[in-house]
Design a protein around this motif. Structure first.
Motif, PDB file in Angstrom:
ATOM      1  N   ALA A 116       4.459  18.923  -4.402  1.00 56.42           N
ATOM      2  CA  ALA A 116       4.847  17.648  -5.028  1.00 56.42           C
ATOM      3  C   ALA A 116       3.894  17.292  -6.160  1.00 56.42           C
ATOM      4  O   ALA A 116       4.232  16.500  -7.042  1.00 56.42           O
ATOM      5  N   THR A 117       2.670  17.883  -6.142  1.00 53.19           N
ATOM      6  CA  THR A 117       1.696  17.461  -7.144  1.00 53.19           C
ATOM      7  C   THR A 117       1.564  18.462  -8.296  1.00 53.19           C
ATOM      8  O   THR A 117       1.656  19.664  -8.095  1.00 53.19           O
ATOM      9  N   ASP A 118       1.303  17.923  -9.492  1.00 55.23           N
ATOM     10  CA  ASP A 118       0.967  18.771 -10.652  1.00 55.23           C
ATOM     11  C   ASP A 118      -0.501  19.182 -10.566  1.00 55.23           C
ATOM     12  O   ASP A 118      -0.954  19.972 -11.392  1.00 55.23           O
ATOM     13  N   TYR A 119      -1.246  18.552  -9.649  1.00 56.19           N
ATOM     14  CA  TYR A 119      -2.705  18.680  -9.673  1.00 56.19           C
ATOM     15  C   TYR A 119      -3.271  19.411  -8.461  1.00 56.19           C
ATOM     16  O   TYR A 119      -4.363  19.075  -7.999  1.00 56.19           O
ATOM     17  N   ALA A 120      -2.569  20.413  -7.967  1.00 54.87           N
ATOM     18  CA  ALA A 120      -3.041  21.124  -6.769  1.00 54.87           C
ATOM     19  C   ALA A 120      -4.472  21.647  -6.928  1.00 54.87           C
ATOM     20  O   ALA A 120      -5.299  21.460  -6.018  1.00 54.87           O
ATOM     21  N   PRO A 121      -4.835  22.262  -8.068  1.00 53.06           N
ATOM     22  CA  PRO A 121      -6.227  22.740  -8.196  1.00 53.06           C
ATOM     23  C   PRO A 121      -7.246  21.601  -8.091  1.00 53.06           C
ATOM     24  O   PRO A 121      -8.279  21.730  -7.441  1.00 53.06           O
ATOM     25  N   ALA A 122      -6.904  20.441  -8.687  1.00 57.90           N
ATOM     26  CA  ALA A 122      -7.840  19.309  -8.643  1.00 57.90           C
ATOM     27  C   ALA A 122      -8.024  18.816  -7.209  1.00 57.90           C
ATOM     28  O   ALA A 122      -9.136  18.431  -6.808  1.00 57.90           O
ATOM     29  N   PHE A 123      -6.933  18.846  -6.414  1.00 59.46           N
ATOM     30  CA  PHE A 123      -7.058  18.437  -5.004  1.00 59.46           C
ATOM     31  C   PHE A 123      -7.956  19.410  -4.244  1.00 59.46           C
ATOM     32  O   PHE A 123      -8.757  19.015  -3.395  1.00 59.46           O
ATOM     33  N   GLY A 124      -7.804  20.719  -4.584  1.00 59.96           N
ATOM     34  CA  GLY A 124      -8.685  21.701  -3.946  1.00 59.96           C
ATOM     35  C   GLY A 124     -10.138  21.425  -4.269  1.00 59.96           C
ATOM     36  O   GLY A 124     -11.022  21.475  -3.395  1.00 59.96           O
TER      37      GLY A 124
ATOM     38  N   LYS B  87     -13.746   6.335   2.191  1.00 57.24           N
ATOM     39  CA  LYS B  87     -14.557   7.331   1.476  1.00 57.24           C
ATOM     40  C   LYS B  87     -13.684   8.102   0.487  1.00 57.24           C
ATOM     41  O   LYS B  87     -12.500   8.360   0.766  1.00 57.24           O
ATOM     42  N   TYR B  88     -14.288   8.498  -0.631  1.00 57.57           N
ATOM     43  CA  TYR B  88     -13.525   9.181  -1.686  1.00 57.57           C
ATOM     44  C   TYR B  88     -14.254  10.447  -2.129  1.00 57.57           C
ATOM     45  O   TYR B  88     -15.461  10.596  -1.921  1.00 57.57           O
ATOM     46  N   ALA B  89     -13.487  11.347  -2.774  1.00 51.11           N
ATOM     47  CA  ALA B  89     -14.074  12.521  -3.427  1.00 51.11           C
ATOM     48  C   ALA B  89     -13.440  12.663  -4.807  1.00 51.11           C
ATOM     49  O   ALA B  89     -12.310  12.214  -5.031  1.00 51.11           O
ATOM     50  N   ILE B  90     -14.211  13.265  -5.715  1.00 47.39           N
ATOM     51  CA  ILE B  90     -13.713  13.519  -7.076  1.00 47.39           C
ATOM     52  C   ILE B  90     -13.410  15.004  -7.214  1.00 47.39           C
ATOM     53  O   ILE B  90     -14.223  15.849  -6.789  1.00 47.39           O
ATOM     54  N   GLY B  91     -12.234  15.332  -7.755  1.00 48.31           N
ATOM     55  CA  GLY B  91     -11.866  16.714  -8.070  1.00 48.31           C
ATOM     56  C   GLY B  91     -11.668  16.835  -9.576  1.00 48.31           C
ATOM     57  O   GLY B  91     -10.989  16.002 -10.160  1.00 48.31           O
ATOM     58  N   ILE B  92     -12.314  17.830 -10.196  1.00 49.90           N
ATOM     59  CA  ILE B  92     -12.186  18.031 -11.645  1.00 49.90           C
ATOM     60  C   ILE B  92     -11.594  19.412 -11.886  1.00 49.90           C
ATOM     61  O   ILE B  92     -12.207  20.428 -11.549  1.00 49.90           O
ATOM     62  N   ASP B  93     -10.364  19.446 -12.423  1.00 48.66           N
ATOM     63  CA  ASP B  93      -9.645  20.701 -12.691  1.00 48.66           C
ATOM     64  C   ASP B  93      -9.673  20.982 -14.180  1.00 48.66           C
ATOM     65  O   ASP B  93      -9.070  20.262 -14.970  1.00 48.66           O
ATOM     66  N   TYR B  94     -10.386  22.041 -14.566  1.00 46.94           N
ATOM     67  CA  TYR B  94     -10.419  22.454 -15.970  1.00 46.94           C
ATOM     68  C   TYR B  94      -9.364  23.539 -16.178  1.00 46.94           C
ATOM     69  O   TYR B  94      -9.524  24.680 -15.752  1.00 46.94           O
ATOM     70  N   GLY B  95      -8.224  23.161 -16.777  1.00 48.08           N
ATOM     71  CA  GLY B  95      -7.170  24.137 -17.076  1.00 48.08           C
ATOM     72  C   GLY B  95      -7.384  24.719 -18.463  1.00 48.08           C
ATOM     73  O   GLY B  95      -8.446  24.532 -19.068  1.00 48.08           O
ATOM     74  N   THR B  96      -6.380  25.383 -18.999  1.00 48.05           N
ATOM     75  CA  THR B  96      -6.504  26.011 -20.318  1.00 48.05           C
ATOM     76  C   THR B  96      -6.490  24.971 -21.440  1.00 48.05           C
ATOM     77  O   THR B  96      -7.238  25.074 -22.401  1.00 48.05           O
ATOM     78  N   GLY B  97      -5.664  23.910 -21.260  1.00 49.18           N
ATOM     79  CA  GLY B  97      -5.506  22.963 -22.373  1.00 49.18           C
ATOM     80  C   GLY B  97      -6.210  21.644 -22.180  1.00 49.18           C
ATOM     81  O   GLY B  97      -6.422  20.894 -23.129  1.00 49.18           O
ATOM     82  N   SER B  98      -6.612  21.337 -20.946  1.00 50.28           N
ATOM     83  CA  SER B  98      -7.181  20.013 -20.670  1.00 50.28           C
ATOM     84  C   SER B  98      -7.958  20.010 -19.362  1.00 50.28           C
ATOM     85  O   SER B  98      -7.818  20.917 -18.545  1.00 50.28           O
ATOM     86  N   GLY B  99      -8.746  18.917 -19.216  1.00 48.74           N
ATOM     87  CA  GLY B  99      -9.441  18.696 -17.941  1.00 48.74           C
ATOM     88  C   GLY B  99      -8.743  17.556 -17.232  1.00 48.74           C
ATOM     89  O   GLY B  99      -8.382  16.558 -17.868  1.00 48.74           O
ATOM     90  N   ARG B 100      -8.555  17.688 -15.901  1.00 51.91           N
ATOM     91  CA  ARG B 100      -7.842  16.665 -15.135  1.00 51.91           C
ATOM     92  C   ARG B 100      -8.782  16.189 -14.030  1.00 51.91           C
ATOM     93  O   ARG B 100      -9.262  16.999 -13.243  1.00 51.91           O
ATOM     94  N   ILE B 101      -9.062  14.878 -13.986  1.00 48.91           N
ATOM     95  CA  ILE B 101      -9.986  14.304 -13.004  1.00 48.91           C
ATOM     96  C   ILE B 101      -9.201  13.425 -12.048  1.00 48.91           C
ATOM     97  O   ILE B 101      -8.398  12.587 -12.484  1.00 48.91           O
TER      98      ILE B 101
ATOM     99  N   ALA C  14      -6.093  25.839  -5.939  1.00 50.49           N
ATOM    100  CA  ALA C  14      -4.765  25.263  -5.658  1.00 50.49           C
ATOM    101  C   ALA C  14      -4.329  25.523  -4.216  1.00 50.49           C
ATOM    102  O   ALA C  14      -3.646  24.700  -3.603  1.00 50.49           O
ATOM    103  N   LEU C  15      -4.757  26.688  -3.639  1.00 53.71           N
ATOM    104  CA  LEU C  15      -4.359  26.987  -2.252  1.00 53.71           C
ATOM    105  C   LEU C  15      -4.871  25.912  -1.311  1.00 53.71           C
ATOM    106  O   LEU C  15      -4.206  25.546  -0.343  1.00 53.71           O
ATOM    107  N   LEU C  16      -6.087  25.392  -1.617  1.00 56.65           N
ATOM    108  CA  LEU C  16      -6.650  24.343  -0.756  1.00 56.65           C
ATOM    109  C   LEU C  16      -5.833  23.063  -0.913  1.00 56.65           C
ATOM    110  O   LEU C  16      -5.506  22.399   0.061  1.00 56.65           O
ATOM    111  N   GLY C  17      -5.472  22.750  -2.168  1.00 57.82           N
ATOM    112  CA  GLY C  17      -4.709  21.525  -2.438  1.00 57.82           C
ATOM    113  C   GLY C  17      -3.319  21.552  -1.823  1.00 57.82           C
ATOM    114  O   GLY C  17      -2.779  20.522  -1.411  1.00 57.82           O
ATOM    115  N   VAL C  18      -2.731  22.752  -1.729  1.00 56.62           N
ATOM    116  CA  VAL C  18      -1.381  22.891  -1.153  1.00 56.62           C
ATOM    117  C   VAL C  18      -1.476  23.083   0.364  1.00 56.62           C
ATOM    118  O   VAL C  18      -0.584  22.720   1.122  1.00 56.62           O
ATOM    119  N   GLY C  19      -2.590  23.705   0.794  1.00 53.36           N
ATOM    120  CA  GLY C  19      -2.750  23.993   2.228  1.00 53.36           C
ATOM    121  C   GLY C  19      -2.130  25.319   2.632  1.00 53.36           C
ATOM    122  O   GLY C  19      -1.948  25.617   3.800  1.00 53.36           O
TER     123      GLY C  19
END
Ligand SMILES: Nc1ncnc2c1ncn2[C@@H]1O[C@H](COP(=O)(O)OP(=O)(O)O)[C@@H](O)[C@H]1O
Ligand SMILES: O=C(CO)[C@H](O)[C@H](O)COP(=O)(O)O
Length: 543
Positions: free
Chosen positions: A465-473, A2-16, A272-277
């Motif tokens: 380790a990840t640049d994408y902590a908010p997206a993981f959250g 099973k998978y989930a999609i995380g979409i992080d909208y930062g100031t300069g870009s969106g990261r999926i 990001a707190l969720l992505g980092v734990g």
């Protein structure tokens, strides 16, 4: 699987990202830069005030339209195995939309009107409105101002709504919805006007118990209560809940399963707190990117001077989330990048490295204190602990031998000193800090920066380790919304990301930085508290 999609909208870009919900493994990543970036200084070749920071909401839709099919193609999975999608967004980033949720800036008659565009989180056009709100709030018989750190920031929703009321009645008349950008994305995906408790609690004067503070709004402007009722209300959806499901039109456009559950939107730094734990009290998490947010959790609500706010259930149900921040961190380092001599650009090109890396390398050749500089990191105002967007940057100690990398290092140190001021305010008001985490797009990219933070904070820094902590959250919230995990805690257990390293303070540097911090504090208190009018005057003369 099973998978989930995380979409992080930062100031300069969106990261999926597409993530395995049992292992946290990233199956694919897609990054889409905003085509119009941040609109500053001019809009369609017409000058706009320097305090304005606008964006074009159609860029946010492009993140979905371009990014999701690209991530699905890379992932090469059965899309029916995707259980849910979550969105995090910068805040308070304000979209002005019509009845069909179309951004007003996309209409021919408004395309040259700055007030029809998105007011980005760092938009400071509403500083007069924020000052007026603070003066009225101080005299108001309430206790909620303490929940906002005893300040009102021009970066929040209501000052930006007041700015619209003051500046442009035509745009206001054509506006059906004034929305946090995260809520605007979720509302488009499910075709319903929904609002998240996270941004509502932190960026609007609202709490779940009292709702909107209408008695306060009436004192600010006669039209404000109606504007709030007509354009800011919407069904409340709390963090951890499902906001709704993907419409057939959206599932067809994005290539996602019909009826895919969509989570309530969360603020990017909070996600990001969720992505980092890092969700235990006594843990301070720095989410470092264009700006930095300094987040903590606690079971009690404390009124802490100078932080940006505290909101129950805004990150983890049952806990109060606390936020403080610095409006220019990556932005400040980027500011130096644009000022390096041609020889530095040439060297970076020849070595195929970015200017940041070259400056970090040159700055690292000096020991702590060797630049002889101390700076104030207020080039885009001071969000915490002074909450004054009229303040400006400062560097003292420059000589004819000062190099651009010395300034770069001084700014890195200044952002760490500013973080120390925030950490001390948290501690002064009963929030013990036992562990410090660093995540966001910055910490993994700049080793010198993290060593400076460890030395100045005199604490080990756990670097994600990840640049994408908010997206993981966001992906964790998507998994919970889609019942892939029963609770946020379960989602974190399976999907949180590992640490890259822990950076430890170096004793001799700690001692040197303690001396420099004493100078920083003198400058902070003089220019921020004793004579803030100096920088205010400079701002007014420059306008
Ligand atoms: N090696 C580096 N050292 C310092 N700052 C950097 C480095 N690389 C990028 N930056 C800064 O990081 C910021 C981007 O942060 P990121 O977290 O990726 O994006 P966002 O703020 O949009 O979430 C930019 O302001 C950029 O100047
Ligand atoms: O104030 C915020 C959170 O409350 C903004 O979302 C944050 O400061 C901007 O995020 P980033 O620096 O990642 O672009």
């Amino acid at each position: 699987m099973k998978y989930a999609i995380g979409i992080d909208y930062g100031t300069g870009s969106g990261r999926i990202i597409i993530v395995n919900i049992y292992t946290g493994e990233v199956i694919s990543i897609s990054v889409v830069k905003y085509k119009s970036g941040t609109i500053q200084s001019s809009l369609n070749n017409q000058p706009i005030p320097n305090t304005y920071a606008l964006q074009d909401a159609t860029d946010y839709m492009d993140v979905l339209i371009e990014g999701i099919p690209s991530a699905l193609k890379q992932a090469n999975i059965n899309k029916e195995d995707i259980v849910g999608v979550g969105i995090d967004f910068t805040s308070s980033t304000v979209v002005i939309a019509d009845e069909q949720l179309q951004p007003l800036s996309s209409k021919e008659n408004f395309k040259n009107n700055p007030h029809a565009y998105v007011k980005l989180w760092k938009h400071h056009g509403a500083s007069k409105e924020a000052e007026e709100m603070y003066d009225i709030a101080k005299g108001h018989n309430h206790n909620w101002l303490g929940n906002y750190g005893y300040n009102v920031s021009s970066e929040w929703m209501i000052p930006k709504v007041l700015e619209l009321i003051h500046q442009d009645s035509e745009v206001l008349h054509e506006t059906a919805y004034i929305m946090e950008a995260g809520d605007w994305i979720v509302s488009n995906l499910i075709d319903e006007n929904v609002r998240s408790n996270c941004a509502r609690g932190f960026k609007t004067f609202w709490n779940e118990e009292d709702g909107f503070f209408y008695d306060y709004y009436e004192k600010l402007h006669p039209n404000l209560p109606n504007v709030i009722k007509e354009k800011l209300e919407g069904r409340l959806v709390k963090i951890g809940e499902q906001a709704g499901t993907l419409t057939p039109k959206m599932s067809q456009m994005l290539g996602l399963p019909k009826g895919l559950p969509v989570a309530s939107a969360i603020i990017d730094a909070h996600s990001a707190l969720l992505g980092v734990g890092s969700i235990q009290k006594n843990q301070l998490t720095m989410v470092m990117g264009t700006s930095t947010c300094h987040l903590m959790l606690h079971e009690e609500q404390k009124q802490i001077h100078g932080i940006s706010g505290s909101v129950k259930d805004a990150i983890v149900p049952g806990l109060y989330a606390y936020e403080a921040g610095q409006s220019a961190v990556g932005d400040l380092f980027e500011h130096v990048v644009h000022q390096v001599p041609e020889s530095y650009e040439k060297e970076a090109r020849e070595r195929n490295i970015c200017i940041h890396t070259l400056l970090e390398e040159k700055a690292a050749t000096k020991r702590a204190g060797e630049t002889g500089l101390v700076a104030l990191d207020w080039h885009n105002g001071n969000r915490s602990i002074l909450s004054n967007s009229n303040l400006r940057g400062l560097v003292i100690g420059q000589t004819l031998h000062t190099k651009v990398e010395d300034i770069y290092r001084a700014y890195m140190e200044a952002t760490a000193f500013g973080t120390k001021m925030i950490a001390e305010s948290y501690k002064d008001w009963g929030m013990q800090i036992e562990e410090i985490y660093a995540c966001g797009g910055l910490p993994q990219k700049n080793a010198l920066l993290m060593q400076i933070y460890a030395d100045i904070l005199n604490k080990p820094i756990h670097v994600s380790a990840t640049d994408y902590a908010p997206a993981f959250g966001a992906a964790i919230l998507g998994a919970v919304a889609g019942k892939g995990h029963e609770t946020i805690e379960d989602g974190i257990k399976h999907m949180k990301q590992a640490l890259l390293k822990t950076v430890y303070p170096i004793e001799k540097n700690v001692a040197i930085y303690q001396k420099l911090f004493e100078i920083y504090k003198e400058l902070h208190d003089f220019y921020g508290k004793t004579r803030p009018d100096f920088m205010q005057q400079l701002k007014e003369i420059s306008e």
